[in-house]
Each structure stands twice: as structure tokens, then as C-alpha cells.
Scaffold this motif. Structure first.
Motif, PDB file in Angstrom:
ATOM      1  N   ARG A 119       1.661  -2.283  -9.545  1.00  0.00           N
ATOM      2  CA  ARG A 119       1.210  -3.266  -8.554  1.00  0.00           C
ATOM      3  C   ARG A 119      -0.099  -2.776  -7.906  1.00  0.00           C
ATOM      4  O   ARG A 119      -1.073  -2.573  -8.609  1.00  0.00           O
ATOM      5  N   ASP A 120      -0.126  -2.561  -6.604  1.00  0.00           N
ATOM      6  CA  ASP A 120      -1.390  -2.147  -5.975  1.00  0.00           C
ATOM      7  C   ASP A 120      -1.404  -0.664  -5.616  1.00  0.00           C
ATOM      8  O   ASP A 120      -2.151  -0.229  -4.750  1.00  0.00           O
ATOM      9  N   SER A 121      -0.602   0.138  -6.298  1.00  0.00           N
ATOM     10  CA  SER A 121      -0.539   1.577  -6.020  1.00  0.00           C
ATOM     11  C   SER A 121      -1.832   2.270  -6.405  1.00  0.00           C
ATOM     12  O   SER A 121      -2.438   1.963  -7.427  1.00  0.00           O
ATOM     13  N   LEU A 122      -2.233   3.248  -5.577  1.00  0.00           N
ATOM     14  CA  LEU A 122      -3.503   3.940  -5.778  1.00  0.00           C
ATOM     15  C   LEU A 122      -3.390   5.419  -5.406  1.00  0.00           C
ATOM     16  O   LEU A 122      -2.511   5.811  -4.647  1.00  0.00           O
ATOM     17  N   GLY A 123      -4.317   6.205  -5.936  1.00  0.00           N
ATOM     18  CA  GLY A 123      -4.523   7.557  -5.442  1.00  0.00           C
ATOM     19  C   GLY A 123      -3.522   8.594  -5.896  1.00  0.00           C
ATOM     20  O   GLY A 123      -2.701   8.373  -6.790  1.00  0.00           O
ATOM     21  N   LEU A 124      -3.584   9.748  -5.250  1.00  0.00           N
ATOM     22  CA  LEU A 124      -2.752  10.895  -5.608  1.00  0.00           C
ATOM     23  C   LEU A 124      -1.268  10.611  -5.462  1.00  0.00           C
ATOM     24  O   LEU A 124      -0.453  11.081  -6.256  1.00  0.00           O
ATOM     25  N   PHE A 125      -0.906   9.870  -4.429  1.00  0.00           N
ATOM     26  CA  PHE A 125       0.507   9.617  -4.142  1.00  0.00           C
ATOM     27  C   PHE A 125       0.918   8.191  -4.503  1.00  0.00           C
ATOM     28  O   PHE A 125       2.037   7.781  -4.201  1.00  0.00           O
ATOM     29  N   GLN A 126       0.025   7.447  -5.139  1.00  0.00           N
ATOM     30  CA  GLN A 126       0.290   6.058  -5.513  1.00  0.00           C
ATOM     31  C   GLN A 126       0.777   5.247  -4.306  1.00  0.00           C
ATOM     32  O   GLN A 126       1.786   4.534  -4.357  1.00  0.00           O
ATOM     33  N   GLN A 127       0.054   5.378  -3.223  1.00  0.00           N
ATOM     34  CA  GLN A 127       0.356   4.638  -2.004  1.00  0.00           C
ATOM     35  C   GLN A 127      -0.194   3.211  -2.123  1.00  0.00           C
ATOM     36  O   GLN A 127      -1.195   2.979  -2.811  1.00  0.00           O
ATOM     37  N   ARG A 128       0.431   2.266  -1.440  1.00  0.00           N
ATOM     38  CA  ARG A 128       0.096   0.856  -1.624  1.00  0.00           C
ATOM     39  C   ARG A 128      -0.499   0.261  -0.345  1.00  0.00           C
ATOM     40  O   ARG A 128       0.146   0.281   0.711  1.00  0.00           O
ATOM     41  N   PRO A 129      -1.690  -0.315  -0.438  1.00  0.00           N
ATOM     42  CA  PRO A 129      -2.261  -0.992   0.725  1.00  0.00           C
ATOM     43  C   PRO A 129      -1.341  -2.071   1.287  1.00  0.00           C
ATOM     44  O   PRO A 129      -1.236  -2.239   2.501  1.00  0.00           O
ATOM     45  N   SER A 130      -0.642  -2.778   0.404  1.00  0.00           N
ATOM     46  CA  SER A 130       0.229  -3.868   0.846  1.00  0.00           C
ATOM     47  C   SER A 130       1.447  -3.381   1.613  1.00  0.00           C
ATOM     48  O   SER A 130       2.122  -4.165   2.284  1.00  0.00           O
ATOM     49  N   GLN A 131       1.737  -2.072   1.524  1.00  0.00           N
ATOM     50  CA  GLN A 131       2.885  -1.505   2.223  1.00  0.00           C
ATOM     51  C   GLN A 131       2.470  -0.723   3.465  1.00  0.00           C
ATOM     52  O   GLN A 131       3.258   0.054   4.015  1.00  0.00           O
ATOM     53  N   GLY A 132       1.222  -0.920   3.896  1.00  0.00           N
ATOM     54  CA  GLY A 132       0.791  -0.335   5.154  1.00  0.00           C
ATOM     55  C   GLY A 132       0.282   1.090   5.083  1.00  0.00           C
ATOM     56  O   GLY A 132       0.128   1.744   6.124  1.00  0.00           O
ATOM     57  N   TRP A 133      -0.046   1.588   3.889  1.00  0.00           N
ATOM     58  CA  TRP A 133      -0.517   2.964   3.775  1.00  0.00           C
ATOM     59  C   TRP A 133      -1.993   3.097   4.129  1.00  0.00           C
ATOM     60  O   TRP A 133      -2.499   4.207   4.280  1.00  0.00           O
ATOM     61  N   GLY A 134      -2.704   2.009   4.246  1.00  0.00           N
ATOM     62  CA  GLY A 134      -4.130   2.037   4.540  1.00  0.00           C
ATOM     63  C   GLY A 134      -4.879   1.146   3.570  1.00  0.00           C
ATOM     64  O   GLY A 134      -4.282   0.511   2.695  1.00  0.00           O
TER      65      GLY A 134
END
Length: 375
Positions: A119-134
Motif C-alpha cells: 500500500r503506501d508503506s515507505l522507508g526503513l520501517f515501512q511506515q505509512r503516511p495514511s496511518q499517521g506516521w508522517g
């Protein structure tokens, strides 16, 4: 100390950022394999050797002559690991928290600053903008991503008493909650090697078990369990010295035994596996019908295709496989193209592809996307 401002971490890390490891927005990770696949169990970790290789990279070596087991692009991955450790030190996160962060990044991105993912996972930790990670730009900053991981970890009640995989899962809420355990040994060795490069690191973020060797209690990895000890296995044969483990579930034992009776029969795409030794090619096995019929003879009903079998039973980590577990490869974790059955002792039985017979292969040859326990 736990509430240090994010800016302090950035100031602390500025030498690293100047070295080009903080903002890897054009990372070569964009072109590499996604984080959906697992590595084989990492065994026999040599902490001293890893420290030597890590030091070479941090001293500016190209990575061409550097080898760290479990890291295929050390010139990119080690600096990212350094950023994670340094961020933890700047936030006064204990050693165990840094190990958890490293193990998480290894599982989620292989320590690469990925520009895409599930989906929209990104970066080293595969954090998602849509889930409030930034924002996407923030998440692609390894310092920001590391800070966010640590802040979420520190909010988990009792995280220091959890196993590495339990704590990582409490933050990540992954669909494969056991997968982090396989990276604990390597994460521990990396943290130890990298922390020593920072002045005063011995005093910062130090746990009472700082000098202990990595625990193997949660990894499920054991030396010689990747199947390599059997050497070359002739197609259609049982490797000398193999026997179904005594502690195997009785139904798994039946399924494995039945599957072994199909060894040497030719693969047939779409075959039912109801008469693999008979004259009708459609009675032969393909990968998923071999699994279905093996378990049918053990009293367990499975669906027919690889695409549906990946949803059977419950997800397990490749680091915690038991005889009878189904393992999946090729394609993606959500839609794998191939399935085999783990037999214990680091071996897998499979119906591989057209022109090939049902055979036993070492698990080291598998790029595992998912694993399921159907018992």
C-alpha cells in the motif's frame, strides 16, 4: 531523557548526515527486492567478524570486499543501521530497544530506505503516511523514521520484558507477527559493533545484560537446520540420514509420509494428485494438489490452489517452522505462485514445475514469502 526533542537527535547525528546516510531519497533500495520475502535462518553469527566488517564500511570501504551474513548491500545497509543506533542513543533508548529497532528494519526493508511497499508503506520501517506516521518525505528520512519507531516503542507498556518479536509487533502490527525473531542475532551483533563507534556509548542506553551474547531462545534458528548438511539431493530421492522428526504432529507425519510416496512422479500443472503413479497425466501432482492430497490423507481439508492455501490455518515465521508447515515462494506474499511442505531437518518436499519430479530440496534454496500452519 526519554522525552528528548527530535532536534537533539538530529544534532547528535549530524556527522552521519553529512556522510550522506541520513537522507537517502534516491536509495538503490528502490530497485531491489521488496520486504515481503524472508531470509533463511541466520545461524552461527560471529560478532567479532561482523564488528570488523562494520568498521570497514564506517571507515569508508566501498562494500565490494565486505561480507556481513544477512546483508547483501552492506555499503547501504550498515550506514542505515548506524542511523538507527545513533538515534536510539540520542533518545537514551536502552540497548534492547535499539536491537528491536534494527530487527524491525531488517524484516520490513532489509535496512534499505525503500520508496515503496505494501500500500503506501515507505522507508526503513515501512511506515505509512495514511496511518499517521508522517508525510512521505518525513518517513523517507531515516532519522525521522527511527525517532518515530522509538517513540511508539517507548509507549508500549512493558516492552522491555517482551521478546524482540513481541515488542516489534506491538509497534508494527504486522500481518506476519513472528517474522522479526529471525533477525535478533544479527541485530544484536550490529548494535554492539555500531554502538562502540560512538564516544560515551557504553554509558548511554546500556542494559544490564550488555555483555551477554545474543539469545537464541526466540529465533527458532539452529545450526545445520537449513538442509545444507545433506549435500546434493538427487531428484526424487530421500536424502541419506533423514527421518521425520519424532516430535512431529501425528497428522503432519501422515501428510509428510504420503507426500514422500509421490517422490519421483512428474509434475503436472492442474493435476489432481489422486493417482500420481498412474497412466493419466492429470492424476499427477502440481504443487498445491500435492499439499491438498497429502493433508487429505491425514484427515485435514485444504483448498485447491496456492492462492487460497496461503490463507489456510495461521501465519507462522520461517524462523519457527515445524514439520508439516506450508511454505510459499515466487510471486508475492499475498499471491504466491508456489508451495511446498516443510519436513523438518531443513528439508522441503515439493512438486516444482513442468518436466521436474516431486522432490526434496533444502530450505536454504527457498526464498520464503509466507508460511502457514494448517494443524
Amino acid at each position: 531523557m526519554k522525552g528528548l526533542a527530535a532536534g537533539i537527535g538530529v544534532v547528535f547525528l549530524s556527522p552521519i548526515l553529512l556522510a550522506g546516510t541520513g537522507m537517502m531519497l534516491a536509495s538503490s533500495a528502490d530497485a531491489v527486492q521488496s520486504n515481503s520475502s524472508f531470509s533463511s535462518c541466520l545461524t552461527g553469527i560471529d560478532s567479532d567478524k561482523i564488528a570488523e566488517q562494520v568498521t570497514k564500511i564506517l571507515d569508508g570501504a566501498s562494500g565490494k570486499d565486505v561480507h556481513v551474513e544477512g546483508l547483501d548491500l552492506p555499503a547501504e545497509q550498515v550506514p542505515n543501521a548506524q542511523t538507527i543506533v545513533a538515534t536510539g542513543l540520542s533518545l537514551d533508548v536502552p540497548k534492547k530497544g535499539q536491537i528491536i529497532a534494527l530487527a524491525t528494519a531488517m524484516q520490513e526493508s532489509r535496512l534499505r530506505n525503500l520508496g515503496s511497499g505494501d500500500r503506501d508503506s515507505l522507508g526503513l520501517f515501512q511506515q505509512r503516511p495514511s496511518q499517521g506516521w508522517g508525510s512521505a518525505q518525513q518517513i523517507r528520512d531515516p532519522v525521522y523514521a527511527s525517532e518515530q519507531f522509538y517513540k511508539h516503542l517507548l509507549k508500549v507498556d512493558g516492552w522491555q520484558q517482551m521478546t524482540v518479536t513481541q515488542a516489534a509487533q506491538a509497534v508494527q502490527k504486522s500481518g506476519l507477527p513472528d517474522a522479526y525473531a529471525q533477525w535478533e542475532n544479527l541485530a544484536t551483533a550490529l548494535q554492539s559493533a555500531i554502538a562502540k563507534t560512538f564516544p560515551g556509548a557504553d554509558a548511554e542506553g546500556k542494559d544490564t545484560n550488555q555483555g551477554e551474547k545474543p539469545s537464541t531462545s526466540t529465533t527458532g534458528c539452529a545450526p545445520g537446520q537449513d538442509g545444507s548438511g545433506f549435500g546434493r539431493i538427487p531428484e526424487g530421492s530421500v536424502p541419506k540420514g533423514y527421518s521425520i522428526p519424532k516430535d512431529a504432529d501425528p497428522k503432519a507425519r501422515k501428510a509428510i509420509e504420503w507426500a514422500m510416496h509421490q517422490l519421483g512422479t512428474l509434475y503436472q500443472w492442474g493435476g489432481s494428485c489422486t493417482n500420481a503413479h498412474g497412466p493419466d497425466p492429470m492424476g499427477r501432482c502440481d504443487c498445491s494438489s500435492l499439499m491438498q492430497q497429502a493433508y487429505a490423507h491425514a484427515g485435514i481439508t485444504l483448498t485447491r490452489t496456492t492462492y487460497t492455501q496461503v490463507g489456510e490455518g495461521k501465519a507462522v515465521s520461517p524462523a519457527h517452522l515445524k514439520p508439516g508447515d506450508l511454505i510459499f515462494s515466487r510471486g508475492t506474499a499475498a499471491r504466491p505462485e508456489h508451495v511446498g511442505m516443510y519436513m523438518g531437518e531443513g528439508l522441503v518436499i515439493e512438486a516444482p514445475r513442468t518436466t521436474k519430479p516431486v522432490r526434496i530440496t533444502p530450505i536454504k534454496d527457498w526464498d520464503i514469502l509466507a508460511a502457514r500452519r494448517v494443524l
